[in-house]
Design a protein around this motif. Structure first.
Motif, PDB file in Angstrom:
ATOM      1  N   ASP A 224       1.018  -1.380   0.389  1.00  0.00           N
ATOM      2  CA  ASP A 224       0.089   0.071  -0.217  1.00  0.00           C
ATOM      3  C   ASP A 224       0.933   0.805   0.454  1.00  0.00           C
ATOM      4  O   ASP A 224       0.641   2.818  -1.206  1.00  0.00           O
ATOM      5  CB  ASP A 224      -0.956   0.097   1.324  1.00  0.00           C
ATOM      6  N   ALA A 225       2.246   0.540   0.750  1.00  0.00           N
ATOM      7  CA  ALA A 225       3.030   2.673   1.076  1.00  0.00           C
ATOM      8  C   ALA A 225       3.577   2.945  -0.756  1.00  0.00           C
ATOM      9  O   ALA A 225       3.336   4.167  -1.335  1.00  0.00           O
ATOM     10  CB  ALA A 225       3.885   1.970   1.710  1.00  0.00           C
ATOM     11  N   VAL A 226       3.952   1.886  -1.420  1.00  0.00           N
ATOM     12  CA  VAL A 226       4.542   1.954  -2.030  1.00  0.00           C
ATOM     13  C   VAL A 226       3.837   2.670  -3.141  1.00  0.00           C
ATOM     14  O   VAL A 226       3.548   3.345  -4.171  1.00  0.00           O
ATOM     15  CB  VAL A 226       5.069   0.469  -2.715  1.00  0.00           C
ATOM     16  N   GLN A 227       2.185   1.881  -3.434  1.00  0.00           N
ATOM     17  CA  GLN A 227       1.405   2.148  -4.280  1.00  0.00           C
ATOM     18  C   GLN A 227       0.971   3.486  -3.799  1.00  0.00           C
ATOM     19  O   GLN A 227       1.199   4.151  -4.812  1.00  0.00           O
ATOM     20  CB  GLN A 227       0.260   2.007  -4.069  1.00  0.00           C
ATOM     21  N   GLU A 228       1.301   4.330  -2.644  1.00  0.00           N
ATOM     22  CA  GLU A 228       0.139   5.280  -2.356  1.00  0.00           C
ATOM     23  C   GLU A 228       1.407   6.252  -3.016  1.00  0.00           C
ATOM     24  O   GLU A 228       1.516   7.290  -3.349  1.00  0.00           O
ATOM     25  CB  GLU A 228       0.475   5.731  -0.843  1.00  0.00           C
ATOM     26  N   LEU A 229       2.875   6.373  -3.235  1.00  0.00           N
ATOM     27  CA  LEU A 229       4.060   7.088  -3.390  1.00  0.00           C
ATOM     28  C   LEU A 229       3.973   6.850  -4.900  1.00  0.00           C
ATOM     29  O   LEU A 229       4.712   8.366  -5.225  1.00  0.00           O
ATOM     30  CB  LEU A 229       5.188   6.272  -3.222  1.00  0.00           C
ATOM     31  N   ARG A 230       3.824   5.843  -5.212  1.00  0.00           N
ATOM     32  CA  ARG A 230       4.297   5.851  -7.393  1.00  0.00           C
ATOM     33  C   ARG A 230       3.047   6.978  -7.407  1.00  0.00           C
ATOM     34  O   ARG A 230       2.922   7.555  -8.475  1.00  0.00           O
ATOM     35  CB  ARG A 230       3.977   4.357  -7.582  1.00  0.00           C
ATOM     36  N   GLY A 231       1.353   6.520  -7.162  1.00  0.00           N
ATOM     37  CA  GLY A 231       1.032   7.902  -7.037  1.00  0.00           C
ATOM     38  C   GLY A 231       1.025   9.407  -6.934  1.00  0.00           C
ATOM     39  O   GLY A 231       0.127  10.706  -7.417  1.00  0.00           O
ATOM     40  N   ALA A 232       2.231   9.451  -6.211  1.00  0.00           N
ATOM     41  CA  ALA A 232       2.208  11.434  -5.903  1.00  0.00           C
ATOM     42  C   ALA A 232       3.146  11.218  -6.552  1.00  0.00           C
ATOM     43  O   ALA A 232       3.994  12.360  -6.102  1.00  0.00           O
ATOM     44  CB  ALA A 232       2.784  10.853  -4.151  1.00  0.00           C
ATOM     45  N   GLY A 233       3.866  10.291  -7.269  1.00  0.00           N
ATOM     46  CA  GLY A 233       5.020  10.998  -8.157  1.00  0.00           C
ATOM     47  C   GLY A 233       6.456  10.458  -7.991  1.00  0.00           C
ATOM     48  O   GLY A 233       7.465  11.245  -8.174  1.00  0.00           O
ATOM     49  N   ALA A 234       6.670   9.329  -7.420  1.00  0.00           N
ATOM     50  CA  ALA A 234       7.629   9.344  -6.704  1.00  0.00           C
ATOM     51  C   ALA A 234       8.627   8.079  -8.268  1.00  0.00           C
ATOM     52  O   ALA A 234       7.658   7.231  -9.033  1.00  0.00           O
ATOM     53  CB  ALA A 234       8.190   7.422  -5.837  1.00  0.00           C
ATOM     54  N   GLU A 235       9.615   8.551  -8.467  1.00  0.00           N
ATOM     55  CA  GLU A 235      10.879   7.983  -9.790  1.00  0.00           C
ATOM     56  C   GLU A 235      11.127   7.118  -9.430  1.00  0.00           C
ATOM     57  O   GLU A 235      11.620   6.676 -10.350  1.00  0.00           O
ATOM     58  CB  GLU A 235      10.939   9.116 -10.072  1.00  0.00           C
ATOM     59  N   ALA A 236      11.403   6.730  -8.119  1.00  0.00           N
ATOM     60  CA  ALA A 236      12.370   5.462  -7.318  1.00  0.00           C
ATOM     61  C   ALA A 236      12.424   4.737  -6.353  1.00  0.00           C
ATOM     62  O   ALA A 236      12.467   6.108  -5.846  1.00  0.00           O
ATOM     63  CB  ALA A 236      14.380   5.830  -8.483  1.00  0.00           C
ATOM     64  N   MET A 237      12.636   4.129  -6.328  1.00  0.00           N
ATOM     65  CA  MET A 237      12.965   3.734  -4.864  1.00  0.00           C
ATOM     66  C   MET A 237      13.695   2.321  -4.577  1.00  0.00           C
ATOM     67  O   MET A 237      13.763   1.448  -5.609  1.00  0.00           O
ATOM     68  CB  MET A 237      10.895   3.543  -4.360  1.00  0.00           C
ATOM     69  N   GLN A 238      13.832   2.061  -3.209  1.00  0.00           N
ATOM     70  CA  GLN A 238      14.204   0.793  -2.776  1.00  0.00           C
ATOM     71  C   GLN A 238      13.800   0.575  -1.495  1.00  0.00           C
ATOM     72  O   GLN A 238      13.827   1.385  -0.879  1.00  0.00           O
ATOM     73  CB  GLN A 238      15.769   0.400  -2.793  1.00  0.00           C
ATOM     74  N   ILE A 239      13.989  -0.988  -0.946  1.00  0.00           N
ATOM     75  CA  ILE A 239      13.617  -0.893   0.249  1.00  0.00           C
ATOM     76  C   ILE A 239      14.961  -1.604   0.987  1.00  0.00           C
ATOM     77  O   ILE A 239      15.345  -3.110   0.074  1.00  0.00           O
ATOM     78  CB  ILE A 239      12.193  -2.207   0.573  1.00  0.00           C
ATOM     79  N   SER A 240      15.342  -1.931   2.118  1.00  0.00           N
ATOM     80  CA  SER A 240      16.508  -2.479   2.863  1.00  0.00           C
ATOM     81  C   SER A 240      15.431  -2.976   4.188  1.00  0.00           C
ATOM     82  O   SER A 240      14.995  -2.165   4.878  1.00  0.00           O
ATOM     83  CB  SER A 240      17.296  -1.211   2.844  1.00  0.00           C
ATOM     84  N   GLY A 241      16.150  -4.101   4.279  1.00  0.00           N
ATOM     85  CA  GLY A 241      15.574  -4.614   6.011  1.00  0.00           C
ATOM     86  C   GLY A 241      17.083  -4.251   6.887  1.00  0.00           C
ATOM     87  O   GLY A 241      17.820  -3.630   6.907  1.00  0.00           O
ATOM     88  N   GLY A 242      16.743  -4.840   8.350  1.00  0.00           N
ATOM     89  CA  GLY A 242      17.144  -4.809   9.393  1.00  0.00           C
ATOM     90  C   GLY A 242      18.579  -5.460   9.146  1.00  0.00           C
ATOM     91  O   GLY A 242      19.484  -5.138   9.782  1.00  0.00           O
ATOM     92  N   ASP A 243      18.643  -6.109   8.206  1.00  0.00           N
ATOM     93  CA  ASP A 243      20.277  -6.786   8.173  1.00  0.00           C
ATOM     94  C   ASP A 243      20.957  -5.642   6.869  1.00  0.00           C
ATOM     95  O   ASP A 243      21.485  -6.682   6.467  1.00  0.00           O
ATOM     96  CB  ASP A 243      19.914  -8.255   7.988  1.00  0.00           C
ATOM     97  N   ARG A 244      20.420  -5.693   6.319  1.00  0.00           N
ATOM     98  CA  ARG A 244      21.246  -4.286   5.565  1.00  0.00           C
ATOM     99  C   ARG A 244      20.930  -4.900   4.128  1.00  0.00           C
ATOM    100  O   ARG A 244      21.414  -4.313   3.455  1.00  0.00           O
ATOM    101  CB  ARG A 244      22.544  -4.155   5.739  1.00  0.00           C
ATOM    102  N   ALA A 245      20.131  -5.654   4.047  1.00  0.00           N
ATOM    103  CA  ALA A 245      19.875  -6.676   2.615  1.00  0.00           C
ATOM    104  C   ALA A 245      18.776  -4.940   1.794  1.00  0.00           C
ATOM    105  O   ALA A 245      18.279  -4.774   2.664  1.00  0.00           O
ATOM    106  CB  ALA A 245      19.316  -7.630   2.228  1.00  0.00           C
ATOM    107  N   THR A 246      19.138  -5.153   0.466  1.00  0.00           N
ATOM    108  CA  THR A 246      18.500  -3.635   0.079  1.00  0.00           C
ATOM    109  C   THR A 246      17.812  -4.740  -1.293  1.00  0.00           C
ATOM    110  O   THR A 246      18.883  -5.228  -1.791  1.00  0.00           O
ATOM    111  CB  THR A 246      19.312  -2.923  -0.185  1.00  0.00           C
ATOM    112  N   VAL A 247      17.007  -4.498  -2.037  1.00  0.00           N
ATOM    113  CA  VAL A 247      16.575  -4.941  -3.355  1.00  0.00           C
ATOM    114  C   VAL A 247      15.279  -3.485  -3.776  1.00  0.00           C
ATOM    115  O   VAL A 247      14.847  -2.449  -3.173  1.00  0.00           O
ATOM    116  CB  VAL A 247      14.936  -5.551  -3.038  1.00  0.00           C
ATOM    117  N   ARG A 248      15.674  -3.156  -5.129  1.00  0.00           N
ATOM    118  CA  ARG A 248      15.417  -2.263  -5.439  1.00  0.00           C
ATOM    119  C   ARG A 248      13.746  -2.121  -6.361  1.00  0.00           C
ATOM    120  O   ARG A 248      13.650  -3.557  -6.345  1.00  0.00           O
ATOM    121  CB  ARG A 248      16.065  -2.170  -6.925  1.00  0.00           C
ATOM    122  N   ILE A 249      13.341  -1.565  -5.686  1.00  0.00           N
ATOM    123  CA  ILE A 249      11.847  -1.425  -6.393  1.00  0.00           C
ATOM    124  C   ILE A 249      11.419  -1.233  -8.042  1.00  0.00           C
ATOM    125  O   ILE A 249      11.029   0.508  -8.705  1.00  0.00           O
ATOM    126  CB  ILE A 249      10.707  -0.936  -5.421  1.00  0.00           C
TER     127      ILE A 249
END
Length: 332
Positions: A224-249
């Motif tokens: 839901d958060a990703v969808q709201e950010l896309r609707g508000a004009g987000a151009e690039a996103m990534q998500i990180s976890g507590g173990d510092r693993a990161t994935v491009r969205i």
């Protein structure tokens, strides 16, 4: 000639006496069966009605006989034909009137159905608009902010249109066409690389941190958060976890609930807390997250926290491995 044989007529000439009416004894009628009624012979008897005589049909001079039954049949047939014509005319008139009535009634039914559907649609729309809890619970400041964001987005879109029209004009020019085409192709390649996640990006944006409470952060809340950010004009996103693993969205990224409150993002397991780094207009994206009934309200309702911080230079460095094409080939 004696007086016994003649009766005086009063003219001096004798008149033979008519036969006398024999009579029986005094006071008794004439016993003969064919004798006339004495009342008929009486001059004081009342006149009796005489039935009309039957019409006499005269035979024509040429000896041909007239068939009265055939003449009567022809007359009856003519009368029946006239009555049949009148009945047919009335039936045709009735059928024509019935057809017109059916056409008018069908049109009336269709108009009534369309009006009923239109009224039902208006009532449903009015109820859904008047009973929308999100719009009714939104503060005036939030509505003003949303309107401002929409106006800002319209301005940006108009600027993009102007830029594209200028690029088209340069591409069509004679001398600068080749250089302008090369620059335009490079710019479009960079934009598509950022959207596809094959190029890093940096710029102003937000840092959105999810902290779990009594319930773990579910994949649906993050989506839901990703969808709201896309609707508000987000151009690039990534998500990180507590173990510092990161994935491009990117557009094809998927989210699944993992074990012990973890998330599975594009097949990679992330542990909490989760942080989304996003590049875009900070004010617009913050407003989208804080709309009543939105992401912030949902996470807070589950007992968690959603911490939103502005970043002047948010960096999205995680890359998405391009898909190896098996069948498609670029066309020059």
């Amino acid at each position: 000639m004696s007086s016994d044989e003649h009766t005086e007529t009063g003219t001096g000439w004798p008149q033979p006496a008519g036969p006398g009416r024999p009579s029986g004894p005094a006071g008794e009628p004439d016993p003969r069966p064919d004798s006339p009624d004495p009342d008929e012979l009486s001059p004081l008897a009342p006149e009796r009605s005489v039935p009309p005589a039957e019409p006499v049909v005269q035979e024509p001079d040429d000896g041909a006989t007239v068939d009265l039954s055939r003449a009567a049949g022809e007359t009856s047939a003519a009368s029946a034909s006239v009555r049949g014509d009148e009945a047919s005319a009335r039936s045709t008139s009735v059928r024509g009137g019935g057809a017109r009535w059916r056409r008018l009634s069908s049109a009336g039914v269709m108009i009534a159905v369309l009006l009923a559907l239109l009224g039902f649609t208006l009532v449903v729309q009015f109820k859904s608009t008047s009973t929308d809890p999100t719009v009714g619970a939104t503060r005036q400041e939030d509505l003003v902010r949303i309107l401002y964001d929409l106006n800002s987005r319209e301005v940006r879109l108009r600027q993009d249109i102007a830029t594209l029209e200028e690029s088209q004009r340069q591409l069509r020019s004679g001398q600068q066409g080749r250089q302008a085409a090369l620059e335009e192709a490079t710019r479009r390649a960079d934009e598509l690389g950022i959207l596809a996640g094959t190029l890093p990006a940096t710029g102003p944006g937000l840092s959105v941190r999810f902290e779990a409470g009594e319930k773990p952060i579910s994949a649906s809340r993050v989506l839901d958060a990703v969808q709201e950010l896309r609707g508000a004009g987000a151009e690039a996103m990534q998500i990180s976890g507590g173990d510092r693993a990161t994935v491009r969205i990117i557009a094809s990224t998927f989210f699944l609930d993992g074990e012990n409150g973890s998330l599975v993002v594009d097949g990679r397991r992330l542990t909490g807390p989760f942080t989304i780094t996003v590049i875009g207009d900070p004010a617009t994206m913050r407003t989208a997250l804080n709309i009543p009934g939105g992401v912030v309200a949902s996470v807070t309702g589950d007992g968690g926290k959603l911490i939103v911080e502005d970043r002047e230079a948010a960096e999205v460095s995680a890359l998405h491995a391009p898909i190896k094409l098996e069948h498609a080939r670029p066309v020059s």
